[in-house]
Design a protein around this motif. Structure first.
Motif, mmCIF file in Angstrom:
data_model
loop_
_atom_site.group_PDB
_atom_site.id
_atom_site.type_symbol
_atom_site.label_atom_id
_atom_site.label_comp_id
_atom_site.label_asym_id
_atom_site.label_seq_id
_atom_site.Cartn_x
_atom_site.Cartn_y
_atom_site.Cartn_z
ATOM 1 N N LEU A 158 0.570 -1.509 -1.646
ATOM 2 C CA LEU A 158 -0.611 -0.661 -1.475
ATOM 3 C C LEU A 158 -1.342 -0.957 -0.175
ATOM 4 N N ALA A 159 -0.756 -1.827 0.661
ATOM 5 C CA ALA A 159 -1.390 -2.215 1.917
ATOM 6 C C ALA A 159 -0.968 -1.279 3.039
ATOM 7 N N ALA A 160 -1.922 -0.880 3.850
ATOM 8 C CA ALA A 160 -1.643 0.041 4.955
ATOM 9 C C ALA A 160 -0.600 -0.558 5.885
ATOM 10 N N GLY A 161 0.392 0.254 6.242
ATOM 11 C CA GLY A 161 1.410 -0.164 7.187
ATOM 12 C C GLY A 161 2.581 -0.908 6.596
ATOM 13 N N ASN A 162 2.483 -1.296 5.324
ATOM 14 C CA ASN A 162 3.618 -1.997 4.714
ATOM 15 C C ASN A 162 4.688 -0.990 4.325
ATOM 16 N N GLY A 163 5.955 -1.372 4.493
ATOM 17 C CA GLY A 163 7.043 -0.436 4.255
ATOM 18 C C GLY A 163 7.091 0.119 2.854
ATOM 19 N N THR A 164 6.848 -0.717 1.842
ATOM 20 C CA THR A 164 6.937 -0.252 0.458
ATOM 21 C C THR A 164 5.731 0.575 0.021
ATOM 22 N N ASN A 165 4.792 0.797 0.907
ATOM 23 C CA ASN A 165 3.674 1.695 0.623
ATOM 24 C C ASN A 165 4.153 3.121 0.906
ATOM 25 N N TYR A 166 5.061 3.591 0.057
ATOM 26 C CA TYR A 166 5.708 4.876 0.293
ATOM 27 C C TYR A 166 4.733 6.046 0.221
ATOM 28 N N GLY A 167 3.636 5.888 -0.535
ATOM 29 C CA GLY A 167 2.651 6.953 -0.625
ATOM 30 C C GLY A 167 1.709 7.005 0.556
#
Length: 569
Positions: free
Chosen positions: A481-490
């Protein structure tokens, strides 16, 4: 019939839960049988696709790579059955050093060598750090957790030693899990294909051109396609098994790695069958000995009396991850959807098949995105949700939409019966509110499709993974859920939530973690970037006659110790 089990290398020290203990078989029994009784090849089924050798890319992290390759690409640690990182002394040692900043001295085993004959060196650690650090955006890395906190990796190219120095104030609490199994890719392969003879030099100097070529290979050069020959120079192994072949008819064949410096694998050949192999048919033909799948996910997969089967809650958080653009461009639209999702009904019908837990994992609807039900802080953190969003509230959903109907496409890796049933239940509950829910599950689905607008929501596990997922840590779900992290697909962006993810990575004080997690959940329930459902139930079936196979309801899956498996007729 054939059978499967636990790492015998001394690294596994923790007591396994009752469900695991029931299925484990004392390995000594295997020693009482003759070699002629042992089956030379074991079939292992996973509920995910095998599209890449690299589990660290955006799509690789959501694939079955960690289930398949934990004993092919080893590292400083591995994830055991309790979801915890455990040291792997076969690969090397990691020792904290005195100093103002967290500093770890890594020593790779002097005998460590890839299956192509090239030594495992600190160059491989440098590449892993470069890819995950966020300093070099050319790498399409799934997560920066931990690696972004590293200031530098001191490494003389070709050496077995490295010193990893973390940034001041950024003592990553779970450093033991860094450079773990499937994290460490062969730098010499990436350098050779990219035409960069000195990967360490390119990273340390920040050579943009060289790093761009390395990243282009790292992102896509290890992709797997059934039927294409696996070049041993492109896919070398650092574990007890190496990848030998991969075809639709023959599965992914792993064979004993002759250059492995540790204990020889107990069985010479493992065949990994991904979910697109028609697992029910493979079961019927006697090809499956260890089955590791989401409960009720594979239609027609009934192991029967020839297997010992355990269904239990996993460390993966089944959830809906919502896009933050398009139909879900506003928090009101996301909360409207959440208002009609029948979370209690979904748990009752799909969340605990065949088991009843009074507390902990799998005991109820999941009311936190970043704290697990077996954590001491969970009752307080989950209390933020209260009784909201448990049952469909058509009036609230319609009011939040302002009378404007919407269509929501929910994607997942199909076919998956449980997730199809989930979408169908949501569609029925949301239709009266003017929300049309479409099942967008597909065999080729990847969570990154949410970022590109192909779907409006992803139905999956922790960090949108489509198969085995989760650890005992708050860090991966927080960083998703962190901005810019790859797994933040949304592509959710809230500065405070990002700050909290960063703080949870370094602050281990129980009071701080309670306050940070509670604050985060207050924000997340207000902005609704995701909707938690329940701990994903997982089924592990092990053929009778198998020894040392132990369920691992975490990201590594049952294959975490496949080199110890013995199957006796």
């Amino acid at each position: 019939m054939r059978r499967g089990a636990s790492r015998g290398d001394g690294g596994y020290r923790r007591t396994v839960a009752a469900g695991v203990a029931a299925i484990a078989v004392v390995a000594a029994a295997a020693g009482c049988s003759s070699k002629e009784d042992q089956v030379p090849s074991i079939g292992y089924a996973v509920d995910n696709v095998l599209t890449t050798y690299n589990a660290n890319t955006l799509d690789g992290a959501a694939s079955g790579a960690r289930q398949a390759f934990s004993r092919v690409l080893t590292g400083m640690s591995y994830i055991g059955p309790e979801g915890t990182a455990l040291s792997d002394g076969d690969f090397g040692t990691a020792v904290p050093q005195p100093g103002d900043s967290l500093t770890i001295a890594y020593k790779i085993n002097p005998n460590a060598v890839y299956s192509d004959g090239v030594p495992v060196t600190c160059d491989d650690l440098v590449l892993a750090w470069a890819a995950g650090s966020g300093k070099f955006p050319q790498f399409a890395s799934a997560t920066r957790a931990g690696y972004a906190d590293i200031d530098r990796v001191d490494c003389q190219s070709g050496s077995k030693d490295a010193t990893v120095v973390f940034r001041p104030g950024r003592a990553f609490a779970e450093w033991l899990g860094l450079f773990g199994a499937t994290d460490v890719m062969p730098a010499h392969v990436a350098g050779r294909v990219a035409g960069v003879p000195d990967v360490v030099g390119a990273v340390h100097s920040g050579d943009v051109d060289a790093l761009g070529r390395i990243a282009a290979f790292w992102n896509n050069g290890w992709n797997l396609t059934p039927g294409e020959q696996l070049d041993p120079a492109l896919f070398p192994s650092s574990g007890p098994y190496r990848a030998d072949s991969y075809t639709e008819d023959g599965g992914l064949v792993l064979v004993a790695n002759d250059r492995w410096w540790g204990n020889k694998p107990a069985t010479d050949r493992i065949v990994v069958w991904p979910k697109n192999s028609d697992l029910a048919a493979k079961l019927g033909s006697g090809d499956l000995d260890v089955i590791d799948v989401g409960a009720n996910a594979v239609d027609g997969l009934d192991p029967g009396d020839g297997y010992t089967t355990v269904t239990e809650p996993s460390r993966s958080s089944e959830q809906l991850v919502l896009g933050t653009g398009g139909v879900f461009g506003s928090a009101d639209a996301r909360k409207a959807f959440a208002s009609c999702v029948p979370r209690q009904q979904l748990f009752d019908d799909l969340g605990h098949p065949g088991f009843q837990k009074s507390a902990g994992l799998g005991s109820g609807v999941l009311n936190s995105r970043i704290a697990a039900p077996d954590m001491l802080i969970y009752p307080t953190v989950s209390g933020v949700a209260g009784d909201r969003y448990l049952h469909p509230d058509v009036g609230a959903a319609a009011a939040a939409l302002g009378g404007k109907p919407i269509t929501v496409r929910v994607g997942y890796l199909g076919p998956d019966k449980r997730r199809a049933d989930t979408v169908a239940s949501i569609a029925a509950a949301c239709a009266p509110a003017g929300i049309t829910v479409q099942d967008a599950g597909a065999p080729g689905f990847v969570p990154s499709g949410l970022s590109t607008g192909q779907v409006d929501a992803v139905l999956g596990g922790t960090a949108s993974a489509q198969g085995a997922a989760g650890t005992d840590s708050q860090v991966p779900p927080a960083y998703s859920l962190a901005a810019g992290n790859g797994t933040n697909y949304g592509q959710y962006h809230n500065n405070r939530v990002t700050e909290i993810a960063d703080q949870l990575a370094v602050d281990t004080a129980p009071g701080s973690r309670l306050n940070l997690s509670t604050e985060a959940e207050n924000i997340l329930w207000a902005e609704m970037p995701s909707i938690p459902l329940f701990n994903e139930p997982r089924t592990t079936a092990i053929a009778k006659g198998m020894h040392a196979a132990v369920p691992n309801p975490s990201v590594s899956g049952a294959g975490w110790n496949m080199d110890r498996w013995i199957l006796l007729r």
